[in-house]
Design an enzyme around this catalytic site. Structure first.
Site, PDB file in Angstrom:
ATOM      1  N   ASP A  63      41.246 -56.168   4.669  1.00 55.57           N
ATOM      2  CA  ASP A  63      42.487 -55.457   5.024  1.00 55.57           C
ATOM      3  C   ASP A  63      43.513 -56.433   5.576  1.00 55.57           C
ATOM      4  O   ASP A  63      43.156 -57.383   6.288  1.00 55.57           O
ATOM      5  CB  ASP A  63      42.194 -54.415   6.125  1.00 55.57           C
ATOM      6  N   GLU A  92      35.037 -56.284  13.563  1.00 52.97           N
ATOM      7  CA  GLU A  92      35.490 -56.127  12.184  1.00 52.97           C
ATOM      8  C   GLU A  92      36.543 -57.165  11.863  1.00 52.97           C
ATOM      9  O   GLU A  92      36.708 -57.592  10.735  1.00 52.97           O
ATOM     10  CB  GLU A  92      36.067 -54.728  11.921  1.00 52.97           C
ATOM     11  N   ASP A 113      34.780 -52.201  16.262  1.00 51.78           N
ATOM     12  CA  ASP A 113      36.004 -52.185  15.466  1.00 51.78           C
ATOM     13  C   ASP A 113      37.114 -51.904  16.468  1.00 51.78           C
ATOM     14  O   ASP A 113      37.229 -50.781  16.938  1.00 51.78           O
ATOM     15  CB  ASP A 113      35.911 -51.096  14.386  1.00 51.78           C
ATOM     16  N   LEU A 115      40.416 -51.614  16.412  1.00 55.14           N
ATOM     17  CA  LEU A 115      41.480 -50.659  16.096  1.00 55.14           C
ATOM     18  C   LEU A 115      41.221 -50.085  14.715  1.00 55.14           C
ATOM     19  O   LEU A 115      41.800 -50.501  13.714  1.00 55.14           O
ATOM     20  CB  LEU A 115      42.859 -51.326  16.186  1.00 55.14           C
ATOM     21  N   ASP A 116      40.329 -49.085  14.692  1.00 48.31           N
ATOM     22  CA  ASP A 116      39.933 -48.496  13.410  1.00 48.31           C
ATOM     23  C   ASP A 116      41.023 -47.534  12.926  1.00 48.31           C
ATOM     24  O   ASP A 116      41.571 -46.764  13.719  1.00 48.31           O
ATOM     25  CB  ASP A 116      38.624 -47.734  13.609  1.00 48.31           C
TER      26      ASP A 116
HETATM   27  P1  P6P Z   1      40.535 -44.585   2.930  1.00 45.01           P
HETATM   28  C1  P6P Z   1      40.081 -46.924   8.183  1.00 45.01           C
HETATM   29  O1  P6P Z   1      40.433 -48.045   7.365  1.00 45.01           O
HETATM   30  C2  P6P Z   1      38.651 -46.558   7.829  1.00 45.01           C
HETATM   31  O2  P6P Z   1      37.809 -47.630   8.099  1.00 45.01           O
HETATM   32  C3  P6P Z   1      38.226 -45.313   8.578  1.00 45.01           C
HETATM   33  O3  P6P Z   1      38.758 -45.239   9.845  1.00 45.01           O
HETATM   34  C4  P6P Z   1      38.739 -44.194   7.697  1.00 45.01           C
HETATM   35  O4  P6P Z   1      37.975 -42.999   7.803  1.00 45.01           O
HETATM   36  C5  P6P Z   1      38.610 -44.788   6.297  1.00 45.01           C
HETATM   37  O5  P6P Z   1      38.589 -46.212   6.446  1.00 45.01           O
HETATM   38  C6  P6P Z   1      39.799 -44.429   5.436  1.00 45.01           C
HETATM   39  O6  P6P Z   1      39.586 -45.012   4.172  1.00 45.01           O
HETATM   40  O7  P6P Z   1      39.925 -45.294   1.738  1.00 45.01           O
HETATM   41  O8  P6P Z   1      40.454 -43.088   2.816  1.00 45.01           O
HETATM   42  O9  P6P Z   1      41.927 -45.072   3.289  1.00 45.01           O
END
Ligand code: P6P
Length: 338
Positions: A63, A92, A113, A115-116
């Protein structure tokens, strides 16, 4: 009339102190809480402090790192190193593990992680922090091997959701799940939810997944989501795109969150050590089910998986028993042992 001020505030520190004689664990949770308070400040002031946008780097997931990703990561790493109770950290945001300098080294190994869901940050949608805590193996001075173990060895796990309120949810292995809201007037996480549990009747019928991936899912997942849409008691679709927000709602309201493996991502997208395992421990101890769905030839429990590397991925099917059973029923129709 009760005063507006609580002279006996049940803070996170006091809660952890009441649950363990291991004061290093209290220090650890304090360090995690401090880093999440710092992240709260950064997230809430991002617009004013011109922290939106890209940092110009790429993380372990590939990312594009946001400025806030880098800042939040630095806040957690520094707080955990200077807590003096950690020896190895996995983030991460870092391809390689962070080895704590010997002068500050302690018995805990933390994966997180910071800032998820940060792709949501520039438009002020909820984001979160997720962490899992292991203890060094006997005789270890702290290495990746201390973390490359199944959820059976995870001693505690938690997440923080940065939203209309900032709430930290935490559990010890085998314990109840508790919620702590950040009271900004005193700068403390205060105990607000005792024993968080899925609604006994399954609660609201909500399914949460990225349907943009539907064409790549296996048939049982496609059929389960089709069921959610056409059931006599139809479900509502809710998908924030931040795992912490989607899981938090799923536990409190009911429903199911799915990020399954698919034809283009055989191991799914989410990371086992700092997304799958911590969330699975919380979900199970709140009375739900945390499954992989079909993964490496069988249906598995997320907490039984052992990461083969620090950024290992795992599929996620997490939710209340009523709704995960819908997925299991579809696999059973296809002859899969569930
Ligand atoms: P997509 C955010 O990047 C993440 O890791 C999670 O928090 C979230 O549920 C998922 O990926 C979102 O992924 O492919 O739907 O954008």
């Amino acid at each position: 009339m009760s005063s507006k001020f609580d002279s006996n505030a049940a803070t996170l520190s006091r809660f952890v102190m009441s649950q363990t004689n291991d004061h290093d664990l209290v220090i650890l949770l304090n360090a995690l809480a401090i880093s999440c308070k710092l992240i709260t400040s950064a997230v809430q002031r991002a617009g004013v402090a011109k922290l939106y946008g890209l940092a110009g780097e790429v993380n372990s997931t590939g990312d594009d790192q946001k400025k806030l990703d880098v800042l939040s990561n630095d806040m957690m790493i520094n707080a955990l190193i200077h807590s003096g109770v950690c020896s190895i950290l996995v983030s991460e945001e870092n391809e390689e593990p962070i080895v704590v300098p010997p002068a500050y080294s302690g018995k805990f190994c933390v994966a997180f992680d910071p800032l998820d869901g940060s792709s949501n940050i520039d438009c002020n949608v909820s984001v979160g922090t997720i962490f899992s805590v292991y203890e060094r193996k006997p005789g270890s001075h702290g290495s990746v091997d201390d973390l490359l173990r199944s959820g059976a060895h995870c001693i505690c796990a938690g997440y923080v959701v940065y939203s209309s309120a900032v709430e930290l949810v935490f559990t010890f292995r085998g314990g109840d799940v508790h919620g702590f809201c950040l009271d900004s007037t005193i700068g403390e996480f205060v105990h607000t939810r005792e024993k968080m549990m899925f609604p006994a009747d399954g609660g609201k019928r909500i399914y949460s997944c990225n349907e943009g991936n539907a064409v790549h899912w296996d048939a049982p997942i496609q059929e389960a989501v089709e069921y959610f849409k056409t059931a006599e008691q139809p479900y509502t679709a809710r998908y924030v795109g931040s795992m912490v927000a989607d899981i938090h709602r799923t536990i409190l309201y009911g429903g199911i969150y799915l990020y399954p493996a698919d034809a283009k991502a055989k191991k799914g997208k989410l990371r086992l050590l700092y997304e799958g395992i911590p969330m699975a421990m919380i979900i199970e101890q709140a009375g739900g089910i945390a499954s992989t769905g079909m993964f490496e030839g069988k249906i598995q429990r997320v907490l039984d998986l052992t990461p083969n590397e620090i950024h290992a991925k795992c599929p996620i099917i997490m939710g209340g028993k009523r709704d995960v059973q819908v997925v299991y029923d579809q696999y059973a129709k296809h002859g899969v042992n569930v």
